[in-house]
Design an enzyme around this catalytic site. Structure first.
Site, PDB file in Angstrom:
ATOM      1  N   SER A   1     126.985  66.759  78.376  1.00 14.27           N
ATOM      2  CA  SER A   1     125.827  66.879  77.500  1.00 14.27           C
ATOM      3  C   SER A   1     124.770  67.794  78.128  1.00 14.27           C
ATOM      4  O   SER A   1     125.024  68.950  78.410  1.00 14.27           O
ATOM      5  CB  SER A   1     125.278  65.477  77.209  1.00 14.27           C
ATOM      6  OG  SER A   1     124.251  65.494  76.252  1.00 14.27           O
TER       7      SER A   1
ATOM      8  N   HIS B   1     128.266  68.727  73.496  1.00 12.54           N
ATOM      9  CA  HIS B   1     128.132  68.238  72.122  1.00 12.54           C
ATOM     10  C   HIS B   1     126.721  68.530  71.630  1.00 12.54           C
ATOM     11  O   HIS B   1     125.862  68.965  72.384  1.00 12.54           O
ATOM     12  CB  HIS B   1     128.485  66.751  72.007  1.00 12.54           C
ATOM     13  CG  HIS B   1     127.616  65.841  72.828  1.00 12.54           C
ATOM     14  ND1 HIS B   1     127.924  64.512  73.049  1.00 12.54           N
ATOM     15  CD2 HIS B   1     126.453  66.044  73.497  1.00 12.54           C
ATOM     16  CE1 HIS B   1     126.993  63.955  73.794  1.00 12.54           C
ATOM     17  NE2 HIS B   1     126.090  64.867  74.076  1.00 12.54           N
TER      18      HIS B   1
END
Length: 208
Positions: A108, A133
């Protein structure tokens, strides 16, 4: 007496040890020793506390020697988008090149930091993983106008993340959007192919 260098909170107690020099003895710990070698270790989630610690270290190391590289080691599950961008901006702001190395995982927000290292100076160890993501947010409540404001902010953060990753990987922002619509998990070699890192480090240990 402790040297005052604050260590990340953990259930594992890091040992302190005594060093001797021409100036006498001092108690130190692994994180302080790494800092002396211009190494910063991100081993927690990315939040305001860890971001402030990392930014402070980057600025101090720049002041100590603006022409020597700084190395940021990363083993982090990610975290806050705003904390990520605070660290990112500081990495780009300081004069020294910031090398980035992934040990374990860079997920992330941490994956963006890994990619944001100086060109040619981004690396990953062989069994690490990288996950990218779209930015997430906590559930929102309120009137329709409040929800619209939150939705616009989420979209702004997503576009910023996409353009940032695109800048550092060579991918287009459109491709980043497609790839981050769901979790995209990359091995070390896949992270190299994707452009998040420039090399996969081999082990220092000599093979017998």
């Amino acid at each position: 007496m402790s040297n005052g260098f604050q260590m990340p909170t953990s259930r594992y107690v890091l040992p302190s040890f005594i060093e001797q020099s021409a100036y006498g003895t001092k108690e130190t710990n692994p994180y302080a020793k790494l800092f002396e070698e211009r190494i910063i270790f991100l081993g927690t989630q990315v939040d305001d506390t860890s971001a402030n610690d990392i930014m402070a270290q980057l600025l101090v190391l720049e002041g100590m020697d603006p022409d020597r590289d700084i190395t940021l080691y990363i083993n982090s599950p990610g975290g806050s988008f705003t904390a990520l961008m605070a660290i990112y901006d500081t990495m780009q702001y300081v004069r020294p090149d910031v090398q980035t190395v992934c040990l374990g995982q860079a997920a992330s927000a941490a994956a963006v930091l890994l990619a944001a290292g100086a060109p040619g100076k981004r690396a990953v160890l062989p069994n690490s993983r990288v996950l990218i993501h779209q930015p997430a947010t906590q559930g929102t409540q309120g009137q329709v106008s409040d929800l619209e404001i939150q939705a616009a902010e989420i979209e702004r953060m997503r576009r910023l993340m996409e353009t940032t990753l695109a800048e550092h990987t060579g991918k287009t922002a459109e491709q980043i959007r497609i790839d981050t619509d769901r979790d995209k998990i990359l091995t070390a070699e896949e992270a190299l192919e994707y452009g998040i890192v420039d090399q996969v480090f081999d082990y220092r240990k000599l093979k017998r």
